[in-house]
Design a protein around this motif. Sequence first.
Motif, PDB file in Angstrom:
ATOM      1  N   PHE A  52       0.974  -1.071   0.162  1.00  0.00           N
ATOM      2  CA  PHE A  52       0.112   0.038  -0.067  1.00  0.00           C
ATOM      3  C   PHE A  52       0.981   1.259   0.131  1.00  0.00           C
ATOM      4  N   TRP A  53       0.297   2.489  -0.503  1.00  0.00           N
ATOM      5  CA  TRP A  53       0.979   3.672  -0.488  1.00  0.00           C
ATOM      6  C   TRP A  53       0.728   4.201   0.436  1.00  0.00           C
ATOM      7  N   ASN A  54       1.956   4.552   1.541  1.00  0.00           N
ATOM      8  CA  ASN A  54       1.673   5.060   2.764  1.00  0.00           C
ATOM      9  C   ASN A  54       2.365   6.715   2.700  1.00  0.00           C
ATOM     10  N   GLU A  55       1.596   7.511   3.100  1.00  0.00           N
ATOM     11  CA  GLU A  55       1.653   9.064   3.126  1.00  0.00           C
ATOM     12  C   GLU A  55       2.111   9.340   4.504  1.00  0.00           C
ATOM     13  N   LEU A  56       3.423   9.265   5.031  1.00  0.00           N
ATOM     14  CA  LEU A  56       4.013   9.128   6.269  1.00  0.00           C
ATOM     15  C   LEU A  56       4.152  10.820   6.742  1.00  0.00           C
ATOM     16  N   PHE A  57       3.746  11.139   7.791  1.00  0.00           N
ATOM     17  CA  PHE A  57       4.035  12.274   8.374  1.00  0.00           C
ATOM     18  C   PHE A  57       4.874  12.098   9.796  1.00  0.00           C
ATOM     19  N   LEU A  58       6.078  12.722   9.802  1.00  0.00           N
ATOM     20  CA  LEU A  58       7.059  12.486  10.816  1.00  0.00           C
ATOM     21  C   LEU A  58       7.282  13.631  11.703  1.00  0.00           C
ATOM     22  N   SER A  59       7.179  13.650  12.889  1.00  0.00           N
ATOM     23  CA  SER A  59       7.263  14.733  13.730  1.00  0.00           C
ATOM     24  C   SER A  59       8.337  14.478  14.880  1.00  0.00           C
ATOM     25  N   PRO A  60       9.039  15.462  15.277  1.00  0.00           N
ATOM     26  CA  PRO A  60       9.876  15.215  16.631  1.00  0.00           C
ATOM     27  C   PRO A  60       9.087  15.573  17.919  1.00  0.00           C
ATOM     28  N   VAL A  61       9.316  15.162  19.032  1.00  0.00           N
ATOM     29  CA  VAL A  61       8.614  15.482  20.182  1.00  0.00           C
ATOM     30  C   VAL A  61       9.694  15.830  21.257  1.00  0.00           C
ATOM     31  N   HIS A  62       9.672  17.073  21.911  1.00  0.00           N
ATOM     32  CA  HIS A  62      10.692  17.293  22.844  1.00  0.00           C
ATOM     33  C   HIS A  62      10.100  17.715  24.158  1.00  0.00           C
ATOM     34  N   ASP A  63      10.819  17.334  25.160  1.00  0.00           N
ATOM     35  CA  ASP A  63      10.461  17.717  26.549  1.00  0.00           C
ATOM     36  C   ASP A  63      10.457  19.204  26.898  1.00  0.00           C
ATOM     37  N   ASP A  64      10.339  19.397  28.169  1.00  0.00           N
ATOM     38  CA  ASP A  64      10.254  20.881  28.506  1.00  0.00           C
ATOM     39  C   ASP A  64      11.750  21.686  28.345  1.00  0.00           C
ATOM     40  N   ASP A  65      12.818  20.694  28.225  1.00  0.00           N
ATOM     41  CA  ASP A  65      13.943  21.112  28.268  1.00  0.00           C
ATOM     42  C   ASP A  65      14.594  21.214  26.826  1.00  0.00           C
ATOM     43  N   GLY A  66      13.744  20.775  25.918  1.00  0.00           N
ATOM     44  CA  GLY A  66      14.217  20.766  24.593  1.00  0.00           C
ATOM     45  C   GLY A  66      14.892  19.485  24.006  1.00  0.00           C
ATOM     46  N   GLN A  67      14.672  18.541  25.079  1.00  0.00           N
ATOM     47  CA  GLN A  67      15.465  17.194  24.556  1.00  0.00           C
ATOM     48  C   GLN A  67      14.588  16.528  23.870  1.00  0.00           C
ATOM     49  N   LEU A  68      15.276  15.798  22.789  1.00  0.00           N
ATOM     50  CA  LEU A  68      14.377  14.790  21.764  1.00  0.00           C
ATOM     51  C   LEU A  68      13.911  13.777  22.744  1.00  0.00           C
ATOM     52  N   ILE A  69      12.592  13.573  22.662  1.00  0.00           N
ATOM     53  CA  ILE A  69      12.380  12.046  23.528  1.00  0.00           C
ATOM     54  C   ILE A  69      11.201  10.962  22.692  1.00  0.00           C
ATOM     55  N   TYR A  70      10.756  11.772  21.737  1.00  0.00           N
ATOM     56  CA  TYR A  70       9.992  10.658  20.805  1.00  0.00           C
ATOM     57  C   TYR A  70       9.771  11.191  19.219  1.00  0.00           C
ATOM     58  N   PHE A  71       9.441  10.194  18.624  1.00  0.00           N
ATOM     59  CA  PHE A  71       9.120  10.934  17.063  1.00  0.00           C
ATOM     60  C   PHE A  71       7.755  10.321  16.867  1.00  0.00           C
ATOM     61  N   PHE A  72       6.744  11.167  16.752  1.00  0.00           N
ATOM     62  CA  PHE A  72       5.387  10.819  16.152  1.00  0.00           C
ATOM     63  C   PHE A  72       5.140  10.527  14.774  1.00  0.00           C
ATOM     64  N   ALA A  73       4.482   9.429  14.331  1.00  0.00           N
ATOM     65  CA  ALA A  73       4.466   9.228  12.910  1.00  0.00           C
ATOM     66  C   ALA A  73       3.036   8.819  12.646  1.00  0.00           C
ATOM     67  N   SER A  74       2.351   9.448  11.882  1.00  0.00           N
ATOM     68  CA  SER A  74       1.166   9.046  11.416  1.00  0.00           C
ATOM     69  C   SER A  74       1.111   8.496   9.985  1.00  0.00           C
ATOM     70  N   GLN A  75       0.179   7.492   9.415  1.00  0.00           N
ATOM     71  CA  GLN A  75       0.248   7.167   8.046  1.00  0.00           C
ATOM     72  C   GLN A  75      -1.087   7.143   7.604  1.00  0.00           C
ATOM     73  N   LEU A  76      -1.057   7.351   6.427  1.00  0.00           N
ATOM     74  CA  LEU A  76      -2.421   7.311   5.720  1.00  0.00           C
ATOM     75  C   LEU A  76      -2.265   6.561   4.455  1.00  0.00           C
ATOM     76  N   ASP A  77      -3.158   5.660   4.180  1.00  0.00           N
ATOM     77  CA  ASP A  77      -3.275   4.882   3.043  1.00  0.00           C
ATOM     78  C   ASP A  77      -3.678   5.581   1.906  1.00  0.00           C
ATOM     79  N   VAL A  78      -2.931   5.890   0.991  1.00  0.00           N
ATOM     80  CA  VAL A  78      -3.146   6.845  -0.415  1.00  0.00           C
ATOM     81  C   VAL A  78      -3.031   5.834  -1.735  1.00  0.00           C
ATOM     82  N   SER A  79      -3.372   4.714  -1.473  1.00  0.00           N
ATOM     83  CA  SER A  79      -3.119   3.759  -2.736  1.00  0.00           C
ATOM     84  C   SER A  79      -4.264   4.144  -3.776  1.00  0.00           C
ATOM     85  N   GLU A  80      -5.453   4.375  -3.423  1.00  0.00           N
ATOM     86  CA  GLU A  80      -6.228   4.652  -4.265  1.00  0.00           C
ATOM     87  C   GLU A  80      -5.938   5.847  -5.113  1.00  0.00           C
ATOM     88  N   ARG A  81      -5.499   6.953  -4.343  1.00  0.00           N
ATOM     89  CA  ARG A  81      -4.919   7.930  -5.142  1.00  0.00           C
ATOM     90  C   ARG A  81      -4.059   7.957  -6.083  1.00  0.00           C
TER      91      ARG A  81
END
Length: 343
Positions: A117-146
């Motif tokens: 399937f064709w995946n439209e991926l959105f990736l975004s870093p998440v930082h804590d209150d001190d500006g340190q990277l703690i996670y990456f948030f990723a959402s996926q959207l099936d765009v196969s039909e498009r």
Amino acid sequence: MSDSGRYPGHLTGDRSAASTPQALADRRELTFIAVERTRMPMVIVDPRQTDSPIVMANAAFLATTGYPIDEVIGHNCRFLQGRDTDPKAVDEIRRAIADQCTLSIELLNYRKDGSSFWNELFLSPVHDDDGQLIYFFASQLDVSERHHMQELQANKRLMLREIEHRAKNALALVQGIVRLSQADTVEEFSNRVQGRVDALSKAHTVLAEARWRDVPLDRLIRAEIELFSAGQVILHGPEIAIPAAQVQPLALVLHEVVSNAAHHGALSTDVGTLSIRWQSDQGWTCIELRESGGPPPANDRTFGFGMKIMDNIVRRQLRGSVAFDWQPDGLTSVLKLPEMMTP
């Protein structure tokens, strides 16, 4: 397990939206609940751990990919990659993680059952209150039909261009037929033009059956000799494919020989035969059409104009050569055409 026990902590949003520790905690809790329950497939990745494993995946992600939760949590997202995943897209994702950048990209991913399937991926870093990277948030959207619709549109445009090209070629051939055909009477002229246009029509049908790809030479010949009995026309030769662009010109050449044999040569009698043999020789295709058993040709005038048409087509359109040998037993025509055989 409660919702609060399923998610990692330390995820924060806009500081101005809440000022108390309790409000921040509530926002984290609500954020994770929203992620879990949304219909958008989502995962959270922990880049602080070795190989940046997934630490949270919502139900929509599991439904889209077909993976159970125990095959997702603790694993890197690369299990979604497969044979046709673009390595350049994967490199872009790696660079975004290394640079702690937001990224939006489309790439081909694979479900657990092997389907893609064709995946439209959105990736975004998440930082804590001190500006340190703690996670990456990723959402996926099936765009196969498009992608499917875009592919259909692209194929449609290619098909329209190809149809236009074929129509122009066919019209050019018809114009050449009308221009080159000669006769003493209107009726004779009409019959000759009609016969040549019919030969083009037969070739068009053969091309359509082959979906406008290479056509077997024997199939093209059989379309021209279908009105004659098997005993009168003898075919012999290996399997040779004719490129689609050369099918109609070659069909006209074959028509000239067969038509002449039918009206003036071997095929004008019940005892005459036309032997058609072909072979490949170092990138060339040689086709020999030999008449025998028919009335002896007095001279070459009965086929003079057909010879000119054949010579014109073979030399100018097929980049080959044609030779004629007039013998008391009948005419032998030899065509030599370049690069007609496909490996």
